[in-house]
Design an enzyme around this catalytic site. Structure first.
Site, short mmCIF file in Angstrom:
data_model
loop_
_atom_site.label_atom_id
_atom_site.label_comp_id
_atom_site.label_asym_id
_atom_site.label_seq_id
_atom_site.Cartn_x
_atom_site.Cartn_y
_atom_site.Cartn_z
N PHE A 197 44.92 40.22 31.23
CA PHE A 197 43.54 40.68 31.41
C PHE A 197 43.55 41.73 32.51
O PHE A 197 43.97 41.45 33.63
CB PHE A 197 42.60 39.53 31.81
N ASP B 183 49.24 44.41 38.42
CA ASP B 183 47.81 44.18 38.63
C ASP B 183 47.69 42.93 39.49
O ASP B 183 47.83 41.80 38.99
CB ASP B 183 47.12 44.02 37.26
N LYS C 128 38.80 42.61 44.20
CA LYS C 128 38.30 41.26 44.46
C LYS C 128 38.16 40.91 45.94
O LYS C 128 37.14 41.21 46.54
CB LYS C 128 39.17 40.24 43.72
C1 LIG Z 1 43.94 40.58 36.95
C2 LIG Z 1 42.62 41.27 36.84
N1 LIG Z 1 42.57 42.58 36.60
C3 LIG Z 1 41.42 43.25 36.52
C4 LIG Z 1 40.21 42.61 36.67
C5 LIG Z 1 38.92 43.39 36.59
O1 LIG Z 1 38.31 43.44 37.83
P1 LIG Z 1 36.75 43.85 37.94
O2 LIG Z 1 35.97 42.76 37.29
O3 LIG Z 1 36.51 43.97 39.41
O4 LIG Z 1 36.60 45.15 37.23
C6 LIG Z 1 40.20 41.23 36.91
C7 LIG Z 1 38.94 40.49 37.01
O5 LIG Z 1 38.85 39.31 36.82
C8 LIG Z 1 41.43 40.54 37.00
O6 LIG Z 1 41.49 39.23 37.24
#
Ligand SMILES: Cc1ncc(COP(=O)(O)O)c(C=O)c1O
Length: 380
Positions: free
Chosen positions: A128, A212, A241
């Site tokens: 994700f 990520d 986050k």
């Molecule tokens: C691993 C990861 N990447 C990207 C995102 C996307 O972040 P945002 O919701 O701040 O766009 C999240 C959100 O849960 C995530 O857990």
């Protein structure tokens, strides 16, 4: 608050629980009726410093009274110093600021594509990476992608195995993107051998390795970054986050090799790196990069995981530090609902059989034991 009126005016893309939170402090939340909750989700790993941390409040107040916005045509000290701190605690390259996680991923993909024009992006099953088009295109989940097709071209998704990665990556690959621990699909820790193999494939072909760490970063797993426990160093690192202590800020951190890939005009964001969010981030980093906090995260994680393993209906426990999931042989959504409304414990279900815990990293052993008692009560 009248929740029906709220629903009449909010787009229906979230399955919200009928709770109206009005106040937070540390790992505690209170609803509009004054009922107290123990928060073991932290706004999905955002409030790692706890709710309304006094140092974050102070930093926001002081900066807001001095300068709120000026934009990226100029320098501001909180932004420049934050870039330095982020680079120095990770890849030692340069930093591009964003307002969210998905934008950090977009920046990483654009950086990798510019470094290898026309190159493909490879992502792993179970990943994700966000909801905007580039990030969504490397998030291989049918329910999230299908309604929004066609997606961005030049992307490929493969199983999270060494063989599949080796077969997918060649000299036409711009980047391999992965989460060291896949969070949204149930806290699946990618094996160190897989990460080492991914690094070797990228080294052999010149592809960029993007980690990520939007969910795993900033102390969540017991080290500043999850990659530091694996022996594998990525070329590009995405964070967001927890970085802003609750305010919206993200960043792409580059390693030295890709640090000067972007030229003026290549990429940008009006609000990104604003002085108030950067001031909040400095206060958050002071808390989250503290060695004593990081070792407590590690210890409490072990305590929570080993205790969960002894509970009825728990069939598997996964995670590192305070990024934890457990599988149950009952309906996880119902477990989460009962935790919220009967036990006043905030958690979430990442799937029909998986409950995820992402508490603030400032919890103590008493909070951990209180959460475990509440989970035990629901699973009894
Ligand atoms: C691993 C990861 N990447 C990207 C995102 C996307 O972040 P945002 O919701 O701040 O766009 C999240 C959100 O849960 C995530 O857990």
């Amino acid at each position: 608050m009248d929740l029906a009126v709220a629903d009449a005016h909010l787009t229906p893309n979230y399955a919200r629980f009928a709770v109206d939170f009005v106040r937070g402090e540390g790992a505690r939340l209170w609803d509009a009726d004054g009922v107290e909750y123990l928060d073991f989700l932290a706004g999905i790993s955002v409030s790692s410093v706890g709710h309304c941390h006094p140092a974050v409040i102070r930093a926001i107040r002081e900066q807001a009274a001095r300068l709120i916005h000026v934009g990226n045509l100029y320098y501001t000290e909180p932004m420049a110093r934050l870039a330095q701190r982020l680079a120095e605690c990770s890849l030692r390259g340069k930093v591009f600021f964003t307002n969210s996680g998905t934008e950090a991923v977009e920046a990483a993909l654009k950086c990798a594509r510019k470094a290898r024009p026309g190159g493909t992006m490879v992502a792993l099953h179970g990943a994700f990476h966000g909801r905007t088009y580039g990030s969504l295109s490397v998030t291989p989940q049918e329910s999230k992608q299908a309604p929004f097709a066609p997606l961005v071209g030049g992307t490929q998704t493969v199983p999270a195995t060494i063989d599949a990665i080796a077969a997918a990556i060649d000299e036409h690959t711009a980047a391999l993107i992965l989460e060291p621990i896949q969070g949204e699909t149930g806290v699946h820790v990618l094996p160190d051998e897989l990460l080492h193999a991914a690094r070797q494939c990228c080294d052999a072909t010149g592809a960029a390795l993007i980690f990520d760490e939007i969910q795993t970063g900033l102390g969540r797993t017991g080290t500043a970054w999850a990659y530091q426990q694996t022996g594998v160093i990525p070329d590009l690192l995405c964070t967001a986050k927890a970085l802003g202590g609750g305010l919206p800020i993200g960043a792409l951190i580059t390693g030295p090799r890709l640090a000067d890939t972007f030229a003026p005009g290549d990429h940008g964001s009006t609000f990104a790196g604003g002085p108030v969010v950067c001031a909040a981030a400095h206060a958050a980093l002071d808390v989250l990069l503290d060695e004593a906090l990081l070792s407590r995260v590690h210890e409490l994680g072990e305590l929570v995981r080993s205790s969960l393993e002894t509970l009825p209906h728990v069939t598997a426990v996964r995670g590192r530090g305070l990024m934890i999931a457990f599988d149950v042989d009952v309906d996880a959504t119902e477990v989460v609902r009962r935790l919220l409304f009967e036990q006043r414990l905030v958690a979430n279900a990442t799937g029909p059989a998986t409950v995820r815990l992402l508490p603030p990293l400032v919890i103590g052993e008493e909070d951990a034991r209180a959460a475990l008692d509440r989970i035990a009560a629901v699973l009894a």
